[in-house]
Structures are given as structure tokens and as C-alpha cells.
Enzyme design. Structure first.
Site, short mmCIF file in Angstrom:
data_model
loop_
_atom_site.label_atom_id
_atom_site.label_comp_id
_atom_site.label_asym_id
_atom_site.label_seq_id
_atom_site.Cartn_x
_atom_site.Cartn_y
_atom_site.Cartn_z
N CYS A 73 -27.61 55.24 -21.36
CA CYS A 73 -28.35 56.31 -20.69
C CYS A 73 -28.72 55.80 -19.30
CB CYS A 73 -29.61 56.64 -21.47
SG CYS A 73 -30.72 57.80 -20.65
N CYS A 183 -24.73 59.67 -14.85
CA CYS A 183 -25.42 60.33 -15.97
C CYS A 183 -24.40 60.48 -17.08
CB CYS A 183 -25.94 61.70 -15.54
SG CYS A 183 -26.66 62.64 -16.90
N HIS A 185 -23.92 62.67 -19.22
CA HIS A 185 -23.36 64.00 -19.45
C HIS A 185 -22.26 64.37 -18.46
CE1 HIS A 185 -26.88 64.42 -21.96
NE2 HIS A 185 -26.62 65.68 -22.25
N1 DGL Z 1 -28.75 60.51 -20.83
C1 DGL Z 1 -29.40 60.90 -19.58
C2 DGL Z 1 -28.83 60.04 -18.44
O1 DGL Z 1 -27.76 59.45 -18.53
C3 DGL Z 1 -29.21 62.36 -19.27
C4 DGL Z 1 -29.96 63.28 -20.21
C5 DGL Z 1 -31.47 63.20 -20.07
O2 DGL Z 1 -32.01 63.63 -19.02
O3 DGL Z 1 -32.10 62.73 -21.01
O4 DGL Z 1 -29.46 59.93 -17.41
#
Ligand code: DGL
Length: 275
Positions: A73, A183, A185
Site C-alpha cells: 500500500c 497507488c 489501484h
Molecule cells: N492502497 C492505497 C494506496 O496504495 C489506495 C487505497 C486507499 O486509499 O486506501 O495508496
């Protein structure tokens, strides 16, 4: 220890992109994945809160006997990378360093763009790591609505393309030749991002680069699963319901995730860091 699972963590389902990249390269490895759905999304939250949630989840993975931690993440990596390396005995891999290294070796004109959540961009983590090379120019943009599009399964709507144009046009006009998708996503939005940036801009995503790092660390520390290891993939979510995690995982990854069990993370004591 070598046959213990790799612990992978994300705020939710996004880290499954990293889990998939690890499985592609290391199919004999067992995985234990936790999505912190009780606290997701991390992106808009204060960085101190993200740090606490993330350490609670990492503690839970370590308590379940993982041999390595992967912070899959970007927002969590930005919030607590150093804390995690001080706190745990097992190796810790995160997503920012690998993406930064790849961006540095990819750029031809020294102009690198980074996109991510508000938390990641606001933390300055990418800017700091890329900034060690004074010849680089770094341009950033937070893209807060991208996570929502991905989780809604929308990768090609006019609204998405309009949002991408709004976020990315300044980077395109500034002449970046390399764009870091900071990120978990965003790999799902590569088509839209590449459409807006143009085919000559290289997209660097943290999933494959992080899997390369996991591979390197397991080999160099003699932690690869043995030849007879029977790999298991276990998925856990925090919060009250596993259904939402499973629904999103199916939407994003197909049927790879067949079951999700609930897990509780406990309150932790941060001040001294080491456990
Ligand atoms: N997993 C988060 C990231 O890579 C994106 C999703 C979230 O905001 O929790 O920053």
C-alpha cells in the site's frame, strides 16, 4: 521459517495487484494477505492514523508467523516505512523504493511524474526519495477519485477520462517521460492513464517492481520456500464483514480469491517502536 507465508498487507483489495505479481514470480510461496477494510480508504486519512492502523495490521501478520512483511500500500508505506523496519525482525518490503528505483532507471529526460492518493503525495515520500538525484525534476498529482472508479469497476467511462485529463494534464504539459503509478489501484487504470499521457510516456507501477524486490530478498536471505512446499493463499479482512472484500476482489481479480476470513487487529503501543 522458509516455508512460512509471506505476509502482505493493504488498506483493502488494492494490494492484491502486488500479491498477484509475487505469485507470478514465486508460485511456490504461501501468502497471508490482510486487507484493513475496517479503516480503508487510507488515502484521505491523516498520516498519523494510517501509521497506527498499518502497524496494528503488521503486528497481526507477525503474530501469525509470517517470514516477511510486504507493505502493499503506497499510503501506508509513505506513513510508516522506517517504523516498520525498526519494529520487526522479519524483512520488510514496501512499494515506494522499488518504484522509485525503476523510475530513475527508466527516465530519459529526467522529468518524472508521480501520482497517488492525497496521503501519499502529501507525505512527500516519493519527492524525498527521487529528490536525492538533483538532476531529476519531480512533478506530483494527487488523484483522489481514481480509487473510487477502480472499486466501482469503472476503467473507461467519460467521467474517468475527464478526471484523468484534469489530474494528468499538468504533468503531460510539463513534459514528464516517466509516470509512477504510486497507488495499488492505479494499474487497473493503465489504459486511461496511458491514453491521457500519450504512448511515449513510460508508466511505472509498484506491483511488479515490489515483486522483484521480494524475490531478491528471499533469495539473498535464504528464505525461499522449499521444493516440496505446498503453497496456501489465505485472505483476511478486518472489520465486520468479509463480503465487501470478496465482492471487490472478484470484480478486480476474477475468482483468484475464493474465501476471506475476518481477523481482529489489536491496539498497539507505538512509542518505543521495537516489539
Ligand atoms: N492502497 C492505497 C494506496 O496504495 C489506495 C487505497 C486507499 O486509499 O486506501 O495508496
Amino acid at each position: 521459517m522458509a516455508d512460512a507465508p509471506i505476509g502482505i498487507f493493504d488498506s483493502g483489495v488494492g494490494g492484491l495487484t502486488v500479491a498477484r505479481a509475487i505469485t507470478d514470480q514465486l508460485p511456490r510461496e504461501s501468502l497471508l494477505y490482510i486487507g484493513d477494510t475496517a479503516h480503508s480508504p487510507y488515502g484521505p486519512k491523516p498520516i498519523a492514523d494510517v501509521r497506527r492502523y498499518a502497524l496494528e495490521v503488521l503486528d497481526t501478520l507477525v503474530d501469525q508467523g509470517v517470514k516477511m512483511l510486504v507493505i502493499a500500500c503506497n499510503t501506508a508505506s509513505a506513513a510508516m516505512l522506517r517504523d516498520a523496519r525498526e519494529r520487526y525482525d522479519v524483512p520488510v518490503v514496501e512499494v515506494i523504493g522499488p518504484a522509485v528505483r525503476t523510475a530513475m532507471s527508466t527516465t530519459r529526460n529526467g522529468r518524472i511524474g508521480v501520482i497517488g492518493t492525497a496521503g501519499t503525495i502529501g507525505s512527500g515520500a516519493y519527492q524525498d526519495m527521487l529528490g536525492v538525484n538533483e538532476r531529476l525534476t519531480v512533478l506530483t498529482a494527487a488523484c483522489p477519485s481514481f480509487v473510487g472508479f477502480v472499486e466501482a469497476g469503472v476503467t473507461d467511462s467519460p467521467e474517468l477520462l475527464a478526471a484523468a485529463e484534469e489530474y494528468l494534464a499538468p504533468l503531460r504539459h510539463a513534459g514528464v517521460d516517466t509516470l509512477v503509478l504510486g497507488c495499488t489501484h492505479y494499474p487497473f487504470l493503465k489504459g486511461a492513464i496511458s491514453y491521457v499521457m500519450g504512448p511515449e510516456v513510460s508508466l511505472v507501477s509498484s506491483d511488479t517492481e515490489t515483486a522483484n524486490d521480494v524475490y531478491r530478498q528471499l533469495v539473498s536471505r535464504d528464505l525461499l520456500a522449499g521444493p516440496d512446499a505446498a503453497p496456501s493463499h489465505v485472505y483476511e479482512a478486518t472489520g465486520d464483514s468479509a463480503d465487501e472484500f470478496l465482492r471487490l476482489a472478484h470484480r478486480l481479480m476474477g475468482r483468484e480469491v475464493s474465501a476471506v476470513r475476518l481477523v481482529q487487529t489489536g491496539a498497539i503501543d507505538i512509542p518505543g517502536h521495537a516489539r
